[in-house]
Scaffold this motif. Structure first.
Motif, mmCIF file in Angstrom:
data_model
loop_
_atom_site.group_PDB
_atom_site.id
_atom_site.type_symbol
_atom_site.label_atom_id
_atom_site.label_comp_id
_atom_site.label_asym_id
_atom_site.label_seq_id
_atom_site.Cartn_x
_atom_site.Cartn_y
_atom_site.Cartn_z
ATOM 1 N N PRO A 1 0.815 -1.220 0.000
ATOM 2 C CA PRO A 1 0.000 0.000 0.000
ATOM 3 C C PRO A 1 0.849 1.270 0.000
ATOM 4 O O PRO A 1 1.715 1.454 0.856
ATOM 5 C CB PRO A 1 -0.821 -0.125 1.292
ATOM 6 N N GLU A 2 0.603 2.116 -0.995
ATOM 7 C CA GLU A 2 1.176 3.458 -1.096
ATOM 8 C C GLU A 2 2.704 3.463 -1.164
ATOM 9 O O GLU A 2 3.346 4.467 -0.841
ATOM 10 C CB GLU A 2 0.680 4.345 0.058
ATOM 11 N N ASN A 3 3.295 2.351 -1.614
ATOM 12 C CA ASN A 3 4.752 2.265 -1.756
ATOM 13 C C ASN A 3 5.192 2.473 -3.204
ATOM 14 O O ASN A 3 6.209 1.919 -3.647
ATOM 15 C CB ASN A 3 5.257 0.907 -1.261
ATOM 16 N N PHE A 4 4.442 3.247 -3.941
ATOM 17 C CA PHE A 4 4.778 3.539 -5.331
ATOM 18 C C PHE A 4 4.270 4.936 -5.662
ATOM 19 O O PHE A 4 3.454 5.505 -4.941
ATOM 20 C CB PHE A 4 4.172 2.494 -6.280
ATOM 21 N N GLN A 5 4.760 5.472 -6.786
ATOM 22 C CA GLN A 5 4.431 6.838 -7.184
ATOM 23 C C GLN A 5 3.866 6.846 -8.604
ATOM 24 O O GLN A 5 3.784 5.810 -9.267
ATOM 25 C CB GLN A 5 5.674 7.735 -7.092
#
Length: 317
Positions: free
Chosen positions: A113-117
């Motif tokens: 979760p939310e570890n990418f852009q």
């Protein structure tokens, strides 16, 4: 208590309500990150489409009001520059929402979760996702051929049966089934980065035994979003009609008033429509994940791999 850093279980067999629930939960828990990574892909496009459509429709109404007694083709305005550009912008909005929905969950599964852009999303788009722009055009051509053949095959049925029965019991179910299948094919095509016809074969395997559930998901997701969206518009149009009936308003002016109300409502609900499209595409992503689990036991395979890795680590520790 659930937090954004606690991953949702993606590969899990779900019923129709749970598929829509996964989409809603994903948006609720990660809406800030989703907007930063995938929202900015499509929001400018849908705002541009809404503005261009507003200009095209306004020009048609003003032209009709200026020449109320001149007989014109009502479809002529559909071929204006603003209208065609708005349709192109809507199409690209649809494509970018599919990119965002599929690749967001793909990266969510791979990186957490939310570890990418946003650049991770675009890397997948430039690697394979861009092909969907042209693949959909090919699918559209094939659909035209399919419906032409279908019209020839069932032409006799349409003559024998009533027009209403033909649409309700034959054409509508076929149309809903095709729309649901196209959603599933597009999701499969993007998620697995496979070829056009390979994705078709995999989509058929996913839908096998789940055909009516896919149609139910399509209808339920549209009703849950656009049903709420269209209700105020219908009320507005009803009041405009009543105003024209009891207030002795000029019918042409009343038509212009209705159009203005419709356009105002359209602009006020643009963002809601934008979110609704994400909800529908995420719901079909949930359908894909659920049936991948049903067919391939993805989660079980991962548990076996993890157990084997743990045993290997313990053997050398």
């Amino acid at each position: 208590m659930n937090t954004p850093n606690q991953p949702l279980e993606l590969f899990k067999i779900r019923d129709l309500g749970q598929m829509m629930g996964l989409a809603a939960t994903m948006i609720r828990r990660h809406y800030k990150h989703m907007f930063r990574t995938i929202g900015i892909m499509s929001l400018p496009l849908i705002l541009a489409a809404s503005t261009l459509y507003y200009l095209a429709t306004t020009n048609m109404v003003e032209s009709l009001q200026a020449n109320p007694f001149v007989r014109t083709n009502p479809l002529a305005g559909m071929f204006g520059g603003n209208f065609l550009l708005s349709m192109l912008a809507y199409y690209m909005t649809y494509i970018t929402i599919l990119w965002g929905s599929v690749y967001y969950l793909k990266l969510y599964d791979e990186k957490g979760p939310e570890n990418f852009q946003w650049n991770d999303i675009w890397n997948l788009v430039f690697r394979h996702g861009w092909k969907l722009i042209f693949s959909n055009i090919l699918i559209f051509i094939l659909l035209i051929v399919f419906f032409f053949i279908l019209a020839l095959i069932f032409g006799l049925f349409a003559q024998i049966a009533s027009f209403f029965a033909f649409f309700v019991f034959l054409l509508y179910p076929i149309m809903f089934g095709i729309m649901a299948f196209i959603f599933i094919w597009q999701v499969t095509y993007l998620y697995e980065a496979c070829g056009l016809f390979d994705a078709f074969a995999k989509a058929i395997a996913l839908v096998k035994g789940q055909f009516w559930k896919s149609i139910g998901l399509l209808i339920a997701s549209f009703v849950a979003t656009y049903g709420i969206l269209l209700t105020p518009l219908m009320i507005t149009i009803l009041f405009s009609l009543l105003e024209g009936s009891y207030g002795h308003v000029n019918p042409l002016a009343m038509m212009g008033s209705m159009n203005i109300w419709s356009l105002i409502f359209q602009n006020l609900t643009t963002v809601f429509t934008y979110i609704s499209m994400y909800f529908i595409s995420l719901s079909f992503m949930a359908f894909y994940l659920s049936n991948r689990e049903r067919i391939s036991y993805v989660s079980l395979g991962r548990k076996v791999e993890k157990l084997a890795d743990d045993q290997e680590v313990n053997a050398y520790s």
